[in-house]
Design an enzyme around this catalytic site. Structure first.
Site, mmCIF file in Angstrom:
data_model
loop_
_atom_site.group_PDB
_atom_site.id
_atom_site.type_symbol
_atom_site.label_atom_id
_atom_site.label_comp_id
_atom_site.label_asym_id
_atom_site.label_seq_id
_atom_site.Cartn_x
_atom_site.Cartn_y
_atom_site.Cartn_z
ATOM 1 N N ASP A 15 42.540 16.090 -42.964
ATOM 2 C CA ASP A 15 43.678 16.740 -42.293
ATOM 3 C C ASP A 15 45.001 16.008 -42.488
ATOM 4 O OD1 ASP A 15 41.788 18.553 -41.280
ATOM 5 O OD2 ASP A 15 41.370 17.226 -39.589
ATOM 6 N N LYS A 18 46.618 17.186 -47.619
ATOM 7 C CA LYS A 18 46.338 17.196 -49.073
ATOM 8 C C LYS A 18 46.645 18.544 -49.691
ATOM 9 C CE LYS A 18 41.927 16.353 -48.557
ATOM 10 N NZ LYS A 18 41.905 16.072 -47.150
ATOM 11 N N LYS A 20 48.871 20.770 -49.029
ATOM 12 C CA LYS A 20 50.293 20.947 -49.326
ATOM 13 C C LYS A 20 50.673 20.218 -50.621
ATOM 14 C CE LYS A 20 53.417 18.309 -47.429
ATOM 15 N NZ LYS A 20 54.352 17.649 -46.492
ATOM 16 N N GLY A 42 39.541 22.563 -44.560
ATOM 17 C CA GLY A 42 40.552 23.582 -44.277
ATOM 18 C C GLY A 42 41.854 23.122 -44.890
ATOM 19 N N HIS A 43 42.266 23.737 -45.979
ATOM 20 C CA HIS A 43 43.500 23.328 -46.655
ATOM 21 C C HIS A 43 44.613 24.315 -46.317
ATOM 22 C CE1 HIS A 43 41.182 20.796 -49.853
ATOM 23 N NE2 HIS A 43 41.237 20.235 -48.671
ATOM 24 N N ARG A 139 15.521 17.414 -53.281
ATOM 25 C CA ARG A 139 15.143 18.195 -54.458
ATOM 26 C C ARG A 139 14.436 19.503 -54.122
ATOM 27 N NH1 ARG A 139 12.435 13.010 -56.571
ATOM 28 N NH2 ARG A 139 12.347 12.875 -54.308
ATOM 29 N N GLN A 189 38.081 16.413 -47.040
ATOM 30 C CA GLN A 189 37.872 15.362 -46.032
ATOM 31 C C GLN A 189 38.635 14.089 -46.446
ATOM 32 O OE1 GLN A 189 34.661 17.038 -47.189
ATOM 33 N NE2 GLN A 189 35.456 18.591 -45.852
HETATM 34 P P1 IMP Z 1 30.553 18.062 -41.586
HETATM 35 O O1 IMP Z 1 31.338 17.735 -42.824
HETATM 36 O O2 IMP Z 1 30.754 19.491 -41.135
HETATM 37 O O3 IMP Z 1 29.127 17.684 -41.695
HETATM 38 O O4 IMP Z 1 31.157 17.166 -40.398
HETATM 39 C C1 IMP Z 1 31.061 15.739 -40.392
HETATM 40 C C2 IMP Z 1 32.335 15.139 -39.817
HETATM 41 O O5 IMP Z 1 33.415 15.376 -40.713
HETATM 42 C C3 IMP Z 1 32.780 15.732 -38.475
HETATM 43 O O6 IMP Z 1 33.399 14.716 -37.722
HETATM 44 C C4 IMP Z 1 33.805 16.790 -38.898
HETATM 45 O O7 IMP Z 1 34.723 17.094 -37.862
HETATM 46 C C5 IMP Z 1 34.472 16.058 -40.041
HETATM 47 N N1 IMP Z 1 35.093 16.952 -41.029
HETATM 48 C C6 IMP Z 1 34.493 17.700 -41.964
HETATM 49 N N2 IMP Z 1 35.388 18.351 -42.713
HETATM 50 C C7 IMP Z 1 36.596 17.990 -42.258
HETATM 51 C C8 IMP Z 1 37.936 18.297 -42.661
HETATM 52 O O8 IMP Z 1 38.191 19.039 -43.617
HETATM 53 N N3 IMP Z 1 38.932 17.724 -41.936
HETATM 54 C C9 IMP Z 1 38.679 16.868 -40.904
HETATM 55 N N4 IMP Z 1 37.458 16.549 -40.499
HETATM 56 C C10 IMP Z 1 36.415 17.100 -41.173
#
Ligand code: IMP
Length: 347
Positions: A15, A18, A20, A42-43, A139, A189
Site C-alpha cells: 500500500d 506502487k 501510481k 490492490g493497485h 505439488r 505487497q
Molecule cells: P494474504 O496475502 O491474503 O495471505 O495476507 C497476508 C498478509 O498480507 C495480511 O496481513 C494481509 O493484510 C497482507 N496483504 C496482502 N496483500 C496486501 C496488499 O496488497 N497490501 C497490503 N497488505 C496486504
C-alpha cells in the site's frame, strides 16, 4: 535482441503507492509484468481523472503495452475475468489481446477460498493466496495451463518464449530503435510481507523483494534498475499486534487524511511513523537504485512529522523531516536517487 528488466518493489508492508509509480513509468517501457502474489493486491491508479483499482492485471494494458502475469503468481480466473470486463467497460478494448498469463501460474480454486475464509491468525485478505501457494509447494496445485477454458479469457503461454524465444516479436513490437526490450516488473505487497524477509508469520506467501522477479524467468543479469516505493509514514493491515509502536493521536489524523483503508478489503490500515530502520534492509536486499516517497503531502496537511531511526524523532517542519530522511538513507544506502511525491495521480 536481449532483455532489460527494471523492477518496482514496495519497501514497506504494501500500500505504498506502487500502482501510481508503475502507471506513470509504464509508457517508457515495452511491456509490464506482475511478478508475485494474486488478487490480494490492490493497485490504485488514475487514468486521467478516473480512479481505477486493479488486483491482478498489470497496468501496461492502460498504455497499450503487452502485460504479463508471471509464473510465480497465483490467479483467480473468475475474478480476473471480472477485472478484464471492468477495464473493457472503461474503454480499453484491447485488454484481452494485451494480457498474457504464463501457463505455470497456479490457479486459486474455490477450495483455496474456503480454506482462507477460516483464517483468524494472520489476518489475510481471504483471497485464497496461502492455500494456493501451499498446494503449489505440495505439488498438488492446478496450473492455469491445465484448464483449457482459461484460454478463452486471456492468452496463455510461456514466458521463456516471450522473453527469449521465438514468440518475442509477437508480443513486443519491433519498431523501437535499440537492440533490447525494456520490461517493467511490478511487485505486489512489500518487504515487510515477504515470505522470507517479512515479519513471519504475519506475511503473505510470495516473494515480494526484487529477487522474486527472477523466479518468473528473468535472468539476474537482465535486471536493470530497481525502483523502491514507500510512503512518508507507514501502514499495515493484518493481525500482527506488535506492529504499531506509537500511540500519538496525530497518527489517526494521518490515517484519515491519507485515506488509509484497504483497496482490496476496505479494512482500516494501522498507521505509524516512518520506520527507516526497516527501510534500510529493504533497500539493500532489493538493491534499490531509486526511491519514490509518496504522501509527504499528507504529513504536511496534518503538520506533524515523525520517523523511527534508532529511536523516534519528531519534527515540526517538512524541510527538517525531508533532510533527516534523505541524510539517514544516503549514509546507509548511498548512490540512490530519492524523489518525493505529493500527488495521488502522478509522480
Ligand atoms: P494474504 O496475502 O491474503 O495471505 O495476507 C497476508 C498478509 O498480507 C495480511 O496481513 C494481509 O493484510 C497482507 N496483504 C496482502 N496483500 C496486501 C496488499 O496488497 N497490501 C497490503 N497488505 C496486504
Amino acid at each position: 535482441m536481449s532483455l532489460k528488466c527494471d523492477v518496482i518493489v514496495d519497501l514497506q508492508a504494501g500500500d505504498s503507492g506502487k500502482g501510481k509509480i508503475a502507471n506513470a513509468l509504464a509508457p517508457y517501457y515495452d511491456g509490464v509484468m506482475r511478478y508475485n502474489g494474486g488478487p490480494n493486491a490492490g493497485h490504485t491508479i488514475y487514468i486521467g481523472d478516473q480512479k481505477v483499482v486493479t488486483h491482478q492485471v498489470p497496468c501496461g494494458v492502460f498504455h497499450n503495452k503487452p502485460s504479463i502475469i508471471g509464473p510465480e503468481c497465483v490467479v483467480n480466473v473468475e475474478e480476473l475475468e471480472a477485472e478484464i470486463q471492468m477495464i473493457e467497460d472503461l474503454g480499453f478494448e484491447k485488454v484481452r489481446e494485451l494480457l498474457y498469463v504464463d501457463y505455470r501460474a497456479h490457479r486459486i480454486t474455490k477450495e483455496h477460498l474456503r480454506k482462507d475464509k477460516s483464517d483468524s491468525v494472520i489476518g489475510t485478505t481471504k483471497k485464497g493466496i496461502g492455500p494456493a501457494y501451499a498446494d503449489k509447494s505440495n505439488r498438488v496445485g492446478l496450473r492455469v495451463g491445465d484448464i483449457p477454458e482459461s484460454k478463452q479469457t486471456f492468452l496463455v503461454g510461456d514466458v521463456y518464449d516471450i522473453f527469449y524465444g521465438s514468440h518475442y516479436t509477437k508480443y513486443f513490437s519491433p519498431e523501437w530503435d535499440r537492440d533490447y526490450t525494456l520490461l517493467l516488473a511490478e511487485g505486489a505487497q512489500g518487504y515487510q510481507l515477504d515470505i522470507n524477509f517479512g515479519r513471519y508469520p504475519f506475511v503473505t506467501s510470495s516473494h515480494c523483494v526484487a529477487g522474486g522477479v527472477c523466479l518468473n524467468g528473468i535472468a539476474p543479469r537482465d535486471i536493470g534498475e530497481v525502483i523502491g516505493v514507500m510512503k512518508a509514514y507507514q501502514t499495515y493491515v493484518g493481525n500482527d499486534k506488535t506492529w504499531c509502536k506509537s500511540k500519538d493521536p496525530a497518527l489517526k489524523e494521518i490515517q484519515v487524511a491519507g485515506n488509509e483503508f484497504g483497496a482490496t478489503t476496505g479494512r482500516e490500515r494501522k498507521t505509524d511513523w516512518l520506520d527507516l530502520d526497516a527501510i534500510i534492509p529493504a533497500c539493500k536486499i532489493s538493491g534499490v537504485s531509486r526511491i519514490y516517497i509518496n504522501k509527504i503531502d499528507v504529513l504536511e496537511g496534518v503538520g506533524k512529522f515523525g520517523v523511527y531511526a534508532q529511536g523516534l524523532n519528531n519534527f515540526s517542519t517538512s524541510k527538517n523531516f525531508v533532510n533527516f530522511v534523505e541524510a539517514y538513507i544516503y549514509a546507509r544506502h548511498p548512490k540512490v536517487g530519492i524523489i518525493w511525491s505529493r500527488s495521488p495521480k502522478t509522480v
